[in-house]
Design an enzyme around this catalytic site. Sequence first.
Site, PDB file in Angstrom:
ATOM      1  N   LYS A  62      35.121  42.893  57.387  1.00 57.54           N
ATOM      2  CA  LYS A  62      33.559  42.281  56.996  1.00 57.54           C
ATOM      3  C   LYS A  62      33.016  41.799  58.067  1.00 57.54           C
ATOM      4  CE  LYS A  62      34.834  41.186  52.115  1.00 57.54           C
ATOM      5  NZ  LYS A  62      35.186  40.327  51.179  1.00 57.54           N
ATOM      6  N   LYS A  91      29.731  43.756  59.252  1.00 60.28           N
ATOM      7  CA  LYS A  91      28.488  42.890  58.938  1.00 60.28           C
ATOM      8  C   LYS A  91      27.907  42.482  60.389  1.00 60.28           C
ATOM      9  CE  LYS A  91      29.982  41.525  54.250  1.00 60.28           C
ATOM     10  NZ  LYS A  91      29.426  40.995  53.319  1.00 60.28           N
ATOM     11  N   ASP A 149      27.878  40.952  44.103  1.00 57.68           N
ATOM     12  CA  ASP A 149      27.876  42.466  44.782  1.00 57.68           C
ATOM     13  C   ASP A 149      27.044  43.309  43.789  1.00 57.68           C
ATOM     14  OD1 ASP A 149      29.150  42.006  47.330  1.00 57.68           O
ATOM     15  OD2 ASP A 149      31.145  41.857  46.279  1.00 57.68           O
ATOM     16  N   ASN A 167      30.044  33.792  39.298  1.00 53.20           N
ATOM     17  CA  ASN A 167      31.478  33.430  39.815  1.00 53.20           C
ATOM     18  C   ASN A 167      31.876  32.055  40.078  1.00 53.20           C
ATOM     19  OD1 ASN A 167      30.521  32.403  42.668  1.00 53.20           O
ATOM     20  ND2 ASN A 167      29.776  34.583  42.639  1.00 53.20           N
ATOM     21  N   LYS A 199      18.842  38.997  23.285  1.00 58.38           N
ATOM     22  CA  LYS A 199      20.372  38.955  23.158  1.00 58.38           C
ATOM     23  C   LYS A 199      20.865  40.141  22.700  1.00 58.38           C
ATOM     24  CE  LYS A 199      23.922  36.298  21.463  1.00 58.38           C
ATOM     25  NZ  LYS A 199      24.173  34.881  20.396  1.00 58.38           N
ATOM     26  N   PHE A 211      31.723  34.119  55.382  1.00 56.25           N
ATOM     27  CA  PHE A 211      32.691  33.658  54.553  1.00 56.25           C
ATOM     28  C   PHE A 211      33.575  34.942  54.102  1.00 56.25           C
ATOM     29  CE2 PHE A 211      33.483  29.159  54.856  1.00 56.25           C
ATOM     30  CZ  PHE A 211      32.281  28.901  55.740  1.00 56.25           C
TER      31      PHE A 211
END
Length: 410
Positions: free
Chosen positions: A340, A344, A281, A212, A291, A326
Amino acid sequence: MNSPTPPKRVVLGVSASIAAYKAADLASRLVKSGVEVFPILTADAARFVQPATFRALTHHPCPIDIFEEPYPGEIAHIWLARNCDLFAIVPASMNVIARLANGLAEDMLTAAAMACTAPILLAPGMNTGMWNNPATQANLTKLRDYGYYFIEPTSGRLACRTEGVGRMADVETIFNAIHEMLARQDSWRGVKVLVTAGPTREPLDPVRYLSNRSSGKMGYALAEAARLRGADVTLISGPTAIAPPGGIKFVRVETAAEMRDAVLPYAASADIVFAAAAVADYRPSEIAAQKIKKSPGGSALALSPNDDILALLGTQKRPGQVLVGFAAETENLLVSARRKRDSKRLDWIVANDVTAEGAGFDVDTNIVTVLGKDGEEISLPLRTKREVAEQILEIVRPTQAHSSMSNLGR
Ligand code: PMT
């Protein structure tokens, strides 16, 4: 019996502005307040004020030229840079600001400042036109980005018989700001801080991965802010292009599984955990040995879930330990973030709407709302990630850390 705390050490750099005479008063007040002051003048500042004044007030040498060696056996600018708790430049002239912003270490002051990893505080003082000059403003922006602290100049009558902004803040304000910064350096002393930052990379084949856009900037800013408060900081980071802050323990990882394995042992003893990393995730269920070839009909990618590291920490949380997560969201920011936080078992969650301009991934600024488990909801408007980090630390501090946040102009 406890040994007495050593005095705080401040390098006081004085550059050429008419306000240079006020630096002598500042030096005197700092010394009287128990601070050990190491003065440095620029050559032009020495036209306004005498090194002898500063030597007498501080009982230390007052070098000017980079080749002076007032500390026997030491390279003076490096010794000064390494042996101070704070580096203050009072006044900071247009010229010194320009040199610091552009890496020109031509004399003792600029060379020591640029070698210094302690916080650097500038109190600019100059004519209004020089202050408003686009080159000065661009240099100030650069220095803010580099992490320099500022005490903004005020408006008023200037020595050049004009009215306007550019007058150095008064000595009392600078004196208080220096003491606030010094006090803040101890406010997290003894606190063990664990920070995760950056993305993870989940390999797909020898040349490709899923990842990301996290740059690591938010997490690195938290690590730096905690270090500047005297905390014992461990930063566990996925791959980033930025240099880790000095004075911390740094662990580099690649995948979510590596991050989990690195985090768990440190988390066991951490007093506070900031999970700013954007952990993938999912990972490809299989990593191809070669490859993967192009397939004309397209191809489906099978994914397996990664462990949720923070959720694991939530299940193992020690009494008194503080967990700060976060949440990077593109919709239903606060609802998703609260979910969240609760699922958590976090004490706090910092929600960022990553679609907002100036917030989220790979920018130098952020806009966040900090949500506490007891219903606290604190919105922090657009600020540099460093400022956001400092404010987050003030909000979530564990009980053994005491607050001393200053409102320094930045
Ligand atoms: O790195 P920057 O470019 O500066 O950008 C900063 C940031 C946007 C990445 C940062 O501010 C941020 O929001 N980080 C969390 C991003 C994220 O992955 O959020 P999440 O909603 O997917 O995860 C929630 C929390 O669980 C996070 O604290 C995350 O670290 C943690 N998590 C998530 C998944 C997982 N497998 N393990 C985890 O520990």
